[in-house]
Design an enzyme around this catalytic site. Structure first.
Site, short mmCIF file in Angstrom:
data_model
loop_
_atom_site.label_atom_id
_atom_site.label_comp_id
_atom_site.label_asym_id
_atom_site.label_seq_id
_atom_site.Cartn_x
_atom_site.Cartn_y
_atom_site.Cartn_z
N CYS A 189 -37.53 9.01 -10.93
CA CYS A 189 -37.87 7.79 -11.66
C CYS A 189 -37.49 6.62 -10.74
CB CYS A 189 -37.10 7.79 -12.97
SG CYS A 189 -37.50 6.43 -14.05
N CYS A 239 -43.04 7.27 -18.40
CA CYS A 239 -41.66 6.79 -18.57
C CYS A 239 -41.55 5.28 -18.31
CB CYS A 239 -40.69 7.55 -17.66
SG CYS A 239 -40.78 7.12 -15.92
N HIS A 279 -33.36 7.09 -10.28
CA HIS A 279 -32.61 8.28 -10.67
C HIS A 279 -33.55 9.48 -10.67
CE1 HIS A 279 -30.04 5.08 -12.31
NE2 HIS A 279 -29.05 5.94 -12.11
N ASP A 303 -36.86 16.67 -15.93
CA ASP A 303 -37.94 16.76 -16.90
C ASP A 303 -39.31 16.49 -16.27
OD1 ASP A 303 -37.70 14.05 -16.45
OD2 ASP A 303 -37.39 13.50 -18.54
N HIS A 363 -30.67 1.43 -3.54
CA HIS A 363 -30.88 2.13 -4.81
C HIS A 363 -32.38 2.20 -5.09
CE1 HIS A 363 -30.35 3.21 -9.03
NE2 HIS A 363 -31.20 2.24 -9.34
N ARG A 382 -38.18 14.78 -11.83
CA ARG A 382 -38.85 13.47 -11.99
C ARG A 382 -37.99 12.43 -11.30
NH1 ARG A 382 -38.21 9.34 -15.98
NH2 ARG A 382 -37.00 10.82 -17.22
#
Length: 163
Positions: free
Chosen positions: A149, A95, A134, A138, A131, A147
């Site tokens: 990310c 990704c 996310h 998937d 932060h 996942r």
């Protein structure tokens, strides 16, 4: 053909975990253990870390230090050193960002993110509210199906101690 390519690039951009939103984020929405002013965070973090951790920015895909990093150890929040992931939770996802199938229990908090006309789940450090990225559904089916990310700039790697 050119229009199809443009549409595919746009879809990838919006469905990946990018969030280039530049608005100022209210830290009062989430109560965390560490409370600092923006000035204090700016003094402690690099400009890139501040943009991602405090302003919910996103580094460009395939550019982060930990995207293709698979040593044994832990990944901690770059702002407060809270341990977020163990290396055995990391997997290769293609990704463009480091991906983990789970976070250490209690290390993160989740918040609905409705930016860019989508509904996603933001992942933040439970200790400082930074932060991280996310979480998506998937990931590897043989583990959690999740996942996480994660932006490389929002984490630091701590190698495992050699026995």
């Amino acid at each position: 053909m050119k229009n199809i390519i443009v549409v595919l690039v746009a879809i990838f951009t919006f469905t990946s975990c990018q969030s280039q939103e530049k608005k100022e984020v209210s830290r009062k929405q989430t109560t965390t253990e560490i409370q600092k002013t923006d000035a204090e965070w700016k003094k402690e973090l690099t400009p890139e870390q501040y943009e991602v951790l405090r302003n919910k920015g996103t580094e460009r895909p395939f550019t982060g230090e930990y995207y293709d990093h698979f040593e044994k150890g832990d990944y901690v929040c770059a702002a407060c050193n809270n341990v977020i992931f163990h290396s055995n939770m990391k997997f290769h996802s293609d990704c463009g960002w480091p991906s983990f199938d789970q976070a250490i229990k209690g290390s993160v908090i989740y918040k609905e993110d409705n930016t860019f006309g989508m509904t996603r789940t933001e992942v933040m450090c439970a200790k400082c509210g930074g932060h991280l990225g996310h979480v998506f559904d998937d990931g590897p089916e043989e583990t959690t199906g999740k996942r996480f990310c994660t932006n490389s700039v929002s984490i630091k790697f701590v190698p495992a101690k050699k026995s």
